[in-house]
Write a protein that holds these residues in place. Structure first.
Motif, mmCIF file in Angstrom:
data_model
loop_
_atom_site.group_PDB
_atom_site.id
_atom_site.type_symbol
_atom_site.label_atom_id
_atom_site.label_comp_id
_atom_site.label_asym_id
_atom_site.label_seq_id
_atom_site.Cartn_x
_atom_site.Cartn_y
_atom_site.Cartn_z
ATOM 1 N N ALA A 178 45.469 4.708 -23.017
ATOM 2 C CA ALA A 178 45.193 5.206 -21.670
ATOM 3 C C ALA A 178 45.517 4.096 -20.679
ATOM 4 O O ALA A 178 45.350 2.915 -20.973
ATOM 5 C CB ALA A 178 43.729 5.627 -21.536
ATOM 6 N N ILE A 179 45.981 4.491 -19.496
ATOM 7 C CA ILE A 179 46.286 3.529 -18.447
ATOM 8 C C ILE A 179 45.760 4.071 -17.135
ATOM 9 O O ILE A 179 45.723 5.300 -16.928
ATOM 10 C CB ILE A 179 47.803 3.254 -18.374
ATOM 11 N N SER A 180 45.306 3.209 -16.259
ATOM 12 C CA SER A 180 44.677 3.690 -15.035
ATOM 13 C C SER A 180 45.692 4.418 -14.155
ATOM 14 O O SER A 180 46.843 4.006 -14.037
ATOM 15 C CB SER A 180 44.014 2.542 -14.270
ATOM 16 N N ARG A 181 45.232 5.485 -13.555
ATOM 17 C CA ARG A 181 46.097 6.339 -12.742
ATOM 18 C C ARG A 181 46.615 5.603 -11.518
ATOM 19 O O ARG A 181 47.715 5.871 -11.041
ATOM 20 C CB ARG A 181 45.309 7.578 -12.314
ATOM 21 N N ARG A 203 31.625 2.442 -11.228
ATOM 22 C CA ARG A 203 32.687 3.376 -10.871
ATOM 23 C C ARG A 203 33.941 2.953 -11.634
ATOM 24 O O ARG A 203 34.638 2.022 -11.259
ATOM 25 C CB ARG A 203 32.939 3.349 -9.369
ATOM 26 N N GLU A 204 34.259 3.641 -12.707
ATOM 27 C CA GLU A 204 35.383 3.286 -13.547
ATOM 28 C C GLU A 204 36.702 3.805 -12.972
ATOM 29 O O GLU A 204 36.737 4.826 -12.289
ATOM 30 C CB GLU A 204 35.202 3.844 -14.959
ATOM 31 N N PRO A 205 37.795 3.112 -13.279
ATOM 32 C CA PRO A 205 39.102 3.630 -12.878
ATOM 33 C C PRO A 205 39.392 4.964 -13.561
ATOM 34 O O PRO A 205 38.953 5.203 -14.689
ATOM 35 C CB PRO A 205 40.073 2.541 -13.362
ATOM 36 N N GLN A 206 40.101 5.830 -12.868
ATOM 37 C CA GLN A 206 40.533 7.085 -13.478
ATOM 38 C C GLN A 206 41.678 6.777 -14.442
ATOM 39 O O GLN A 206 42.654 6.147 -14.060
ATOM 40 C CB GLN A 206 40.987 8.074 -12.414
ATOM 41 N N MET A 207 41.554 7.255 -15.671
ATOM 42 C CA MET A 207 42.507 6.903 -16.717
ATOM 43 C C MET A 207 43.317 8.126 -17.144
ATOM 44 O O MET A 207 42.779 9.230 -17.255
ATOM 45 C CB MET A 207 41.776 6.318 -17.931
ATOM 46 N N ASN A 208 44.598 7.931 -17.397
ATOM 47 C CA ASN A 208 45.474 8.954 -17.947
ATOM 48 C C ASN A 208 45.786 8.592 -19.395
ATOM 49 O O ASN A 208 46.272 7.493 -19.671
ATOM 50 C CB ASN A 208 46.772 9.056 -17.157
ATOM 51 N N MET A 209 45.508 9.512 -20.315
ATOM 52 C CA MET A 209 45.758 9.284 -21.734
ATOM 53 C C MET A 209 47.205 9.627 -22.048
ATOM 54 O O MET A 209 47.666 10.734 -21.743
ATOM 55 C CB MET A 209 44.812 10.147 -22.583
ATOM 56 N N LEU A 210 47.943 8.672 -22.615
ATOM 57 C CA LEU A 210 49.339 8.887 -22.970
ATOM 58 C C LEU A 210 49.483 8.957 -24.489
ATOM 59 O O LEU A 210 48.858 8.194 -25.226
ATOM 60 C CB LEU A 210 50.209 7.758 -22.412
ATOM 61 N N GLN A 211 50.335 9.852 -24.916
ATOM 62 C CA GLN A 211 50.474 10.153 -26.338
ATOM 63 C C GLN A 211 51.174 9.035 -27.096
ATOM 64 O O GLN A 211 50.976 8.863 -28.294
ATOM 65 C CB GLN A 211 51.260 11.460 -26.491
ATOM 66 N N GLY A 212 51.998 8.279 -26.417
ATOM 67 C CA GLY A 212 52.749 7.228 -27.082
ATOM 68 C C GLY A 212 54.029 7.767 -27.699
ATOM 69 O O GLY A 212 54.325 8.967 -27.656
ATOM 70 N N TYR A 269 38.395 -1.992 -22.386
ATOM 71 C CA TYR A 269 39.347 -2.149 -21.287
ATOM 72 C C TYR A 269 40.095 -3.467 -21.434
ATOM 73 O O TYR A 269 39.550 -4.464 -21.904
ATOM 74 C CB TYR A 269 38.623 -2.123 -19.945
ATOM 75 N N ARG A 270 41.336 -3.459 -20.971
ATOM 76 C CA ARG A 270 42.207 -4.634 -21.083
ATOM 77 C C ARG A 270 43.369 -4.469 -20.116
ATOM 78 O O ARG A 270 43.476 -3.439 -19.440
ATOM 79 C CB ARG A 270 42.747 -4.747 -22.513
ATOM 80 N N LEU A 271 44.247 -5.475 -20.038
ATOM 81 C CA LEU A 271 45.491 -5.324 -19.307
ATOM 82 C C LEU A 271 46.503 -4.601 -20.198
ATOM 83 O O LEU A 271 46.486 -4.774 -21.421
ATOM 84 C CB LEU A 271 46.061 -6.691 -18.911
ATOM 85 N N PRO A 272 47.385 -3.803 -19.627
ATOM 86 C CA PRO A 272 48.422 -3.176 -20.453
ATOM 87 C C PRO A 272 49.410 -4.226 -20.949
ATOM 88 O O PRO A 272 49.592 -5.274 -20.324
ATOM 89 C CB PRO A 272 49.097 -2.196 -19.487
ATOM 90 N N PHE A 304 46.942 -5.397 -10.066
ATOM 91 C CA PHE A 304 47.010 -5.040 -11.485
ATOM 92 C C PHE A 304 46.420 -3.668 -11.704
ATOM 93 O O PHE A 304 45.790 -3.084 -10.818
ATOM 94 C CB PHE A 304 46.274 -6.063 -12.349
ATOM 95 N N ARG A 305 46.631 -3.116 -12.895
ATOM 96 C CA ARG A 305 45.908 -1.932 -13.359
ATOM 97 C C ARG A 305 45.443 -2.212 -14.777
ATOM 98 O O ARG A 305 45.866 -3.203 -15.387
ATOM 99 C CB ARG A 305 46.773 -0.672 -13.292
ATOM 100 N N VAL A 306 44.568 -1.373 -15.289
ATOM 101 C CA VAL A 306 43.982 -1.631 -16.603
ATOM 102 C C VAL A 306 44.422 -0.571 -17.607
ATOM 103 O O VAL A 306 44.883 0.504 -17.240
ATOM 104 C CB VAL A 306 42.441 -1.685 -16.544
ATOM 105 N N ALA A 307 44.287 -0.913 -18.876
ATOM 106 C CA ALA A 307 44.580 0.002 -19.981
ATOM 107 C C ALA A 307 43.354 0.123 -20.855
ATOM 108 O O ALA A 307 42.393 -0.653 -20.744
ATOM 109 C CB ALA A 307 45.779 -0.497 -20.781
ATOM 110 N N LEU A 308 43.394 1.096 -21.760
ATOM 111 C CA LEU A 308 42.253 1.378 -22.627
ATOM 112 C C LEU A 308 42.775 1.871 -23.960
ATOM 113 O O LEU A 308 43.565 2.829 -24.009
ATOM 114 C CB LEU A 308 41.355 2.430 -21.982
ATOM 115 N N SER A 309 42.374 1.215 -25.035
ATOM 116 C CA SER A 309 42.766 1.673 -26.357
ATOM 117 C C SER A 309 41.890 2.852 -26.785
ATOM 118 O O SER A 309 40.731 2.920 -26.398
ATOM 119 C CB SER A 309 42.635 0.546 -27.379
ATOM 120 N N PRO A 310 42.415 3.797 -27.583
ATOM 121 C CA PRO A 310 41.588 4.929 -28.038
ATOM 122 C C PRO A 310 40.374 4.446 -28.824
ATOM 123 O O PRO A 310 40.460 3.421 -29.495
ATOM 124 C CB PRO A 310 42.548 5.720 -28.927
#
Length: 506
Positions: free
Chosen positions: A317-320, A283-292, A372-375, A500-506
């Protein structure tokens, strides 16, 4: 005289006379500031009472042995962070002893063997360390998340019977209670077995082909999750039935940072719940993609938030929401995370060290084959601001019911944070980016932004003992929930408000 059973904490500065000789007025001022800003608040926050200060030390009492040791750990770890900004010869290091005993209570002092033993434990402790008695250990060993090393029975001055002594370890995973002789024996046996294994390997390898044997590398079993996983294209993965389908335009990563004029509405439109592979049961965290894009990082509210500077972050992306108890316990169930979290499934996981958070991110990356990683600290603040430039993401003034902090919501006194997503999201569709739980980020702690990277990358050192935490928690007041607020904590120490929350690189 009234008597009571209490946990007694005794602290004393190592090398105080030397420090006074070097800089009498400066040392005195620093010690008074530490007592005012760190020792007194830490004792009060853990439901204790500062009985007295003694120039270079202090004595406090607590009803709870757990809170007494927690307070001692917090004081030592915060002192470690303060000392990092000072030359080594100017470090102020406390020795701390904690004992459980029956004491005589007066208005401005306490007496009895219980106090004397706490003072004796303090006197034999190493600088920066917390030593506890066997009575304290028996009360906290299954209640407090930290490690212990048994130092055996010690004869201390003016106390008839020997005292069983334990050292509190800063590494929660290092739960050791065996004696030193056992440790030496195990180390010796390990060396012998490694020698036998090495001889056997040398015997069986084909010595005629050195070019083949030179490429042999034995990796730990856990290293697979730590290796960079291959990046999969989200647009080619099947969506889960419960989540909306992701269009190719939404899933395609941006190659350049968007201009800083991107509206919050445009950012929110890029929200993307990254679907798991069809065969995954994670069950993965729900991620929001940010444009930067570019934004102004920091503030003039605190010295640690200066200088205000412009930073450009790449799309990510960062977890919602902060990582939940349910998500954490998936990792714990596979023995990849060090403990099973208590609490409701939809509550944020707490009592997590930076090392724990990294362990979860590495497990999630290996299990899903996604990076996945820490922001980074810059990514976290960019996401928390939500495209705004005000003191809080909702404006310059505190508004009730917007965040979960001590004076932000009418929730009364609570011992745990409320479930994730209980408050409004910011303009980027992210929940609890301020209040709820403190949140670890990737960066090492630096006392200000002098020399900080401007490209959104993590600011790292080869060996940093503390890392940055953001957001503030349900136990902090409103100034901590500002997007610019930053603090630090020891890398390997768990604390009840840290998540904590997690981040995700494209």
């Amino acid at each position: 005289m009234p008597r009571r059973l209490a946990a007694i904490v005794a602290g004393d500065i190592a090398g105080y006379s030397r420090l006074m000789e070097l800089d009498e007025e400066g040392t005195h001022a620093r010690v008074k500031r530490i007592e005012r800003d760190l020792i007194q608040p830490s004792i009060t926050e853990h439901y204790g009472r500062l009985v007295k200060t003694t120039g270079d030390g202090f004595i406090a009492i607590f009803d709870s042995p757990v809170e007494a040791v927690r307070s001692a750990i917090v004081i030592q770890q915060n002192m470690s962070g303060r000392n990092a900004a000072q030359p080594r010869n100017l470090w102020i290091e406390y020795r701390v002893g904690v004992n459980l005993g029956d004491v005589i209570i007066e208005e401005d002092d306490i007496y009895g063997d219980g106090v004397n033993i706490a003072s004796r434990l303090e006197s034999i402790a190493d600088p920066g360390q917390v030593y506890i008695s066997g009575g304290i250990y028996e009360q906290i060993k299954n209640k407090l998340v930290c490690g212990y090393e048994s130092l055996g029975d010690r004869k201390v001055k003016n106390i008839t019977d020997p005292v069983r002594v334990y050292r509190v370890l800063p590494d929660p995973a290092a739960f050791r209670t065996r004696d030193r002789r056992g440790t030496v024996l195990i180390l010796s046996m390990s060396i012998v077995w490694l020698g036998i294994a090495g001889a056997g390997l040398w015997y069986w390898l084909p010595h005629g082909k050195p070019q083949e044997t030179s490429s042999i590398l034995v990796l730990p079993q856990t290293s697979k999750a730590q290796l960079p996983p291959p990046v999969t294209n989200p647009s080619t993965q099947a969506s889960e039935p419960s989540r909306p389908a992701v269009t190719t335009a939404q899933a395609r990563p941006q190659t350049q940072p968007a201009p800083s004029t991107a509206s919050p509405e445009k950012q929110a439109a890029l929200q993307n719940a990254i679907p798991a592979p069809p065969t995954s049961t994670i069950r993965e965290p729900q991620m929001n993609m940010l444009q930067g894009g570019s934004f102004v990082m920091g503030s003039n509210d605190d010295a640690s938030e200066k200088p205000v500077h412009q930073v450009t972050v790449k799309p990510f992306a960062i977890s919602r929401y902060p990582v939940s108890v349910r998500e954490w316990n998936q990792c714990a169930a596979e023995k990849a995370c060090p403990f099973a979290a208590a609490g409701k499934d939809d509550a944020p996981v707490t009592n997590v060290s930076w090392s724990d958070a990294k362990q979860f991110a590495a497990w999630l990356a290996g299990a899903t084959r996604k990076p996945y990683r820490l922001p980074t600290e810059a990514e976290w603040e960019y996401a928390a601001r939500g495209g705004t430039h005000t003191r809080y993401w909702w404006g310059d003034e505190l508004q009730p019911g917007i965040a979960n902090c001590k004076n932000c919501a009418d929730l009364g006194a609570i011992e745990q944070p409320v479930k994730i997503g209980s408050f409004k999201p910011n303009p980027f569709g992210l929940y609890d980016m301020g209040g709820g739980v403190d949140q670890w980020v990737e960066d090492c702690w630096h006392k200000n932004y002098q020399g900080a990277p401007s490209n959104g990358s993590p600011w790292l050192e080869s060996d940093c003992g503390s890392h940055v935490i953001r957001s503030g928690s349900w136990k902090n007041d409103a100034r901590y929930v500002r997007p610019a607020n930053r603090d630090s904590y020891d890398t390997n120490v768990r604390y009840p408000t840290h998540g904590f929350r997690v981040a995700l690189s494209p």
